[in-house]
Design a protein around this motif. Structure first.
Motif, mmCIF file in Angstrom:
data_model
loop_
_atom_site.group_PDB
_atom_site.id
_atom_site.type_symbol
_atom_site.label_atom_id
_atom_site.label_comp_id
_atom_site.label_asym_id
_atom_site.label_seq_id
_atom_site.Cartn_x
_atom_site.Cartn_y
_atom_site.Cartn_z
ATOM 1 N N MET A 9 34.346 132.509 30.293
ATOM 2 C CA MET A 9 34.670 131.130 30.654
ATOM 3 C C MET A 9 34.471 130.209 29.460
ATOM 4 O O MET A 9 33.850 130.583 28.468
ATOM 5 N N LEU A 10 35.019 129.004 29.570
ATOM 6 C CA LEU A 10 34.836 128.010 28.516
ATOM 7 C C LEU A 10 34.075 126.836 29.113
ATOM 8 O O LEU A 10 34.448 126.336 30.174
ATOM 9 N N ALA A 11 33.026 126.419 28.429
ATOM 10 C CA ALA A 11 32.299 125.233 28.875
ATOM 11 C C ALA A 11 32.601 124.112 27.895
ATOM 12 O O ALA A 11 32.260 124.204 26.712
ATOM 13 N N VAL A 12 33.306 123.089 28.388
ATOM 14 C CA VAL A 12 33.613 121.935 27.539
ATOM 15 C C VAL A 12 32.466 120.943 27.701
ATOM 16 O O VAL A 12 32.173 120.501 28.821
ATOM 17 N N LEU A 13 31.813 120.640 26.590
ATOM 18 C CA LEU A 13 30.659 119.741 26.660
ATOM 19 C C LEU A 13 31.093 118.282 26.552
ATOM 20 O O LEU A 13 32.105 117.980 25.907
ATOM 21 N N LYS A 14 30.323 117.422 27.189
ATOM 22 C CA LYS A 14 30.637 115.984 27.132
ATOM 23 C C LYS A 14 30.575 115.519 25.685
ATOM 24 O O LYS A 14 29.704 115.969 24.923
ATOM 25 N N GLU A 25 37.152 120.905 19.928
ATOM 26 C CA GLU A 25 38.511 120.407 20.089
ATOM 27 C C GLU A 25 38.415 118.922 20.424
ATOM 28 O O GLU A 25 37.626 118.523 21.294
ATOM 29 N N ASP A 26 39.213 118.120 19.739
ATOM 30 C CA ASP A 26 39.196 116.662 19.923
ATOM 31 C C ASP A 26 37.773 116.109 19.855
ATOM 32 O O ASP A 26 37.380 115.248 20.668
ATOM 33 N N GLY A 27 37.004 116.648 18.943
ATOM 34 C CA GLY A 27 35.644 116.135 18.744
ATOM 35 C C GLY A 27 34.631 116.586 19.792
ATOM 36 O O GLY A 27 33.461 116.215 19.723
ATOM 37 N N ARG A 28 35.071 117.369 20.773
ATOM 38 C CA ARG A 28 34.110 117.837 21.782
ATOM 39 C C ARG A 28 33.730 119.285 21.510
ATOM 40 O O ARG A 28 34.560 120.086 21.093
ATOM 41 N N CYS A 29 32.491 119.590 21.808
ATOM 42 C CA CYS A 29 32.024 120.961 21.584
ATOM 43 C C CYS A 29 32.475 121.846 22.747
ATOM 44 O O CYS A 29 32.402 121.444 23.919
ATOM 45 N N GLU A 66 25.021 128.080 37.054
ATOM 46 C CA GLU A 66 23.997 127.167 37.566
ATOM 47 C C GLU A 66 23.277 126.484 36.403
ATOM 48 O O GLU A 66 23.088 125.272 36.404
ATOM 49 N N LYS A 67 22.926 127.321 35.416
ATOM 50 C CA LYS A 67 22.239 126.799 34.226
ATOM 51 C C LYS A 67 23.112 125.765 33.512
ATOM 52 O O LYS A 67 22.643 124.715 33.097
ATOM 53 N N LEU A 68 24.401 126.082 33.429
ATOM 54 C CA LEU A 68 25.323 125.161 32.759
ATOM 55 C C LEU A 68 25.391 123.839 33.519
ATOM 56 O O LEU A 68 25.252 122.763 32.935
ATOM 57 N N ASN A 69 25.582 123.940 34.824
ATOM 58 C CA ASN A 69 25.742 122.724 35.628
ATOM 59 C C ASN A 69 24.488 121.854 35.621
ATOM 60 O O ASN A 69 24.584 120.629 35.594
ATOM 61 N N SER A 70 23.333 122.530 35.575
ATOM 62 C CA SER A 70 22.097 121.727 35.617
ATOM 63 C C SER A 70 21.743 121.152 34.244
ATOM 64 O O SER A 70 20.826 120.361 34.118
ATOM 65 N N SER A 71 22.490 121.558 33.197
ATOM 66 C CA SER A 71 22.162 121.049 31.861
ATOM 67 C C SER A 71 22.547 119.580 31.696
ATOM 68 O O SER A 71 22.047 118.906 30.796
ATOM 69 N N GLY A 72 23.441 119.130 32.533
ATOM 70 C CA GLY A 72 23.827 117.714 32.482
ATOM 71 C C GLY A 72 24.792 117.373 31.364
ATOM 72 O O GLY A 72 25.171 116.224 31.202
ATOM 73 N N ILE A 88 27.797 119.168 30.768
ATOM 74 C CA ILE A 88 29.090 119.835 30.950
ATOM 75 C C ILE A 88 30.147 118.865 31.485
ATOM 76 O O ILE A 88 29.944 118.182 32.482
ATOM 77 N N GLU A 89 31.271 118.838 30.801
ATOM 78 C CA GLU A 89 32.373 118.005 31.301
ATOM 79 C C GLU A 89 33.295 118.833 32.193
ATOM 80 O O GLU A 89 33.756 118.389 33.223
ATOM 81 N N GLU A 90 33.532 120.083 31.759
ATOM 82 C CA GLU A 90 34.486 120.918 32.496
ATOM 83 C C GLU A 90 34.214 122.396 32.237
ATOM 84 O O GLU A 90 33.822 122.773 31.126
ATOM 85 N N ILE A 91 34.416 123.213 33.259
ATOM 86 C CA ILE A 91 34.329 124.666 33.084
ATOM 87 C C ILE A 91 35.737 125.225 33.302
ATOM 88 O O ILE A 91 36.387 124.909 34.294
ATOM 89 N N LYS A 92 36.193 126.044 32.344
ATOM 90 C CA LYS A 92 37.527 126.655 32.496
ATOM 91 C C LYS A 92 37.374 128.166 32.508
ATOM 92 O O LYS A 92 36.635 128.710 31.685
#
Ligand code: PEP
Ligand code: MN
Length: 335
Positions: free
Chosen positions: A1-6, A33-37, A49-55, A57-61
């Motif tokens: 999966m890809l985790a797009v960070l805020k 991409e576009d300045g986002r990690c 769960e760990k990803l979502n609770s990290s606060g 994450i903008e999007e999971i693909k």
């Protein structure tokens, strides 16, 4: 999966998250991409769960394709592989040239000098040859490797040669600049796994009947082992056509460029089987976006121990390189 960070996630937070995910057994690859990690992740879904609770994450693909590390989604920018002073995958086209097989010191040193003069960046030459007939010349084996080293010393050209068995892995890692995996071994998974544990760039040739996805899955084997220096090579596939030795699948180049970030080169010699087709197919390869070429060059094709009919002479190679420069320029590349 890809985790797009805020956007604006701090470096400290990114590193903390990466560490936590790796601790959970994830393979993590960072890109942007576009300045986002963006974190490319291979692992269990339980890390969600760990990803979502990290606060952060903008999007999971989800990455649907079975190839992950080789997937362009994991790394939007094309991979550039460095080999000595040369690169593969950058603006400069990589040209690997030389005889099908190493025949003698004089032969390989002479051709190496000539292809270098013509503009090649790498020297090829088979020391271990995969031949259809057990009665055909099988290569000079380890002695051939020694002769390639002499040619490298004489010219400075990095050497590319095919590995046929993992029994010789140590000699290859120690002496070869790019290890070639031939079409016949593209799905030798045990070999791919072992090559994955090395750091040497691998030139992975497409199998005769392999789909593009299968080629990428073979690259994935090498990358999953930790070696991400993989160069793909389209060298023609088997079709019902017999006029040519194989059928050059030019459409594989733009397809691979879309699917993967790995560099891809074209071998027109093994695709065509005819020396006079090498020039038009090389031009076509550059025009469809290949990152380079692998061309068989021999100064006496009539008497070559292997693949003479598809080998061009050094003078023709030099002329071809000159002709290719305008196509390269049109493609915003240099040769
Ligand atoms: C070669 O490059 O000499 C060779 C044997 O190629 P392939 O594996 O593509 O047939
Ligand atoms: Mn050959």
């Amino acid at each position: 999966m890809l985790a797009v960070l805020k956007s604006g996630t701090s470096r400290c937070k990114i590193e903390e998250l990466k560490l936590a995910l790796e601790k959970d057994g994830c393979i993590v690859r960072e890109s942007s991409e576009d300045g986002r990690c963006i974190l490319g992740l291979i692992g269990k879904n339980s890390v969600l769960e760990k990803l979502n609770s990290s606060g952060c994450i903008e999007e999971i693909k989800e990455v649907q394709e079975p190839y992950k590390l080789a997937n362009r989604m994991f790394k939007p920018d094309g991979t550039v592989i460095r080999v000595k002073n040369e690169t593969i995958g950058g603006a400069k086209l990589a040209v690997i040239a030389g005889p099908c097989s190493v025949e003698s010191e004089e032969q390989i040193v002479d051709i190496a000098r000539k292809v270098k003069e013509g503009g090649a960046g790498f020297l090829r030459g088979g020391a271990f040859k995969p031949r259809t007939s057990p009665y055909s010349f099988q290569g000079l084996k380890l002695h051939g490797l020694e002769l390639l080293k002499i040619a490298r010393q004489e010219t400075g050209l990095p050497i590319v040669t095919e590995i046929m068995s993992t029994d010789t892995l140590d000699e290859f890692v120690e002496n070869v600049d790019i290890i070639q995996v031939g079409a016949r071994n593209m799905q030798n998974f045990e070999m791919l796994k072992q090559l994955g544990r090395t750091k040497t760039p691998i030139l992975l040739k497409r199998g005769f009947s392999a789909t593009i996805e299968e080629l990428l899955m073979s690259a994935e084997y090498i990358m999953a082992g930790g070696n991400e220096n993989v160069i793909l090579c389209e060298r023609g596939i088997r079709t019902f056509e017999t006029y040519t030795r194989n059928t050059l699948d030019l459409s594989a180049i733009p397809a691979i460029k879309r699917m993967s970030h790995l560099p891809v080169i074209v071998d027109p010699s093994h695709a065509a089987g005819h020396w006079w087709m090498v020039e038009p197919l090389s031009k076509a390869a550059i025009a469809v976006g290949a990152d380079g070429l692998m061309i068989e060059v021999h100064d006496d094709p009539e008497n070559a121990k292997c693949d003479g009919p598809q080998s061009i002479k050094p003078k023709r190679f030099r002329n071809l390189m000159e002709d290719l420069s305008s196509i390269a320029c049109f493609e915003k590349r240099v040769i």
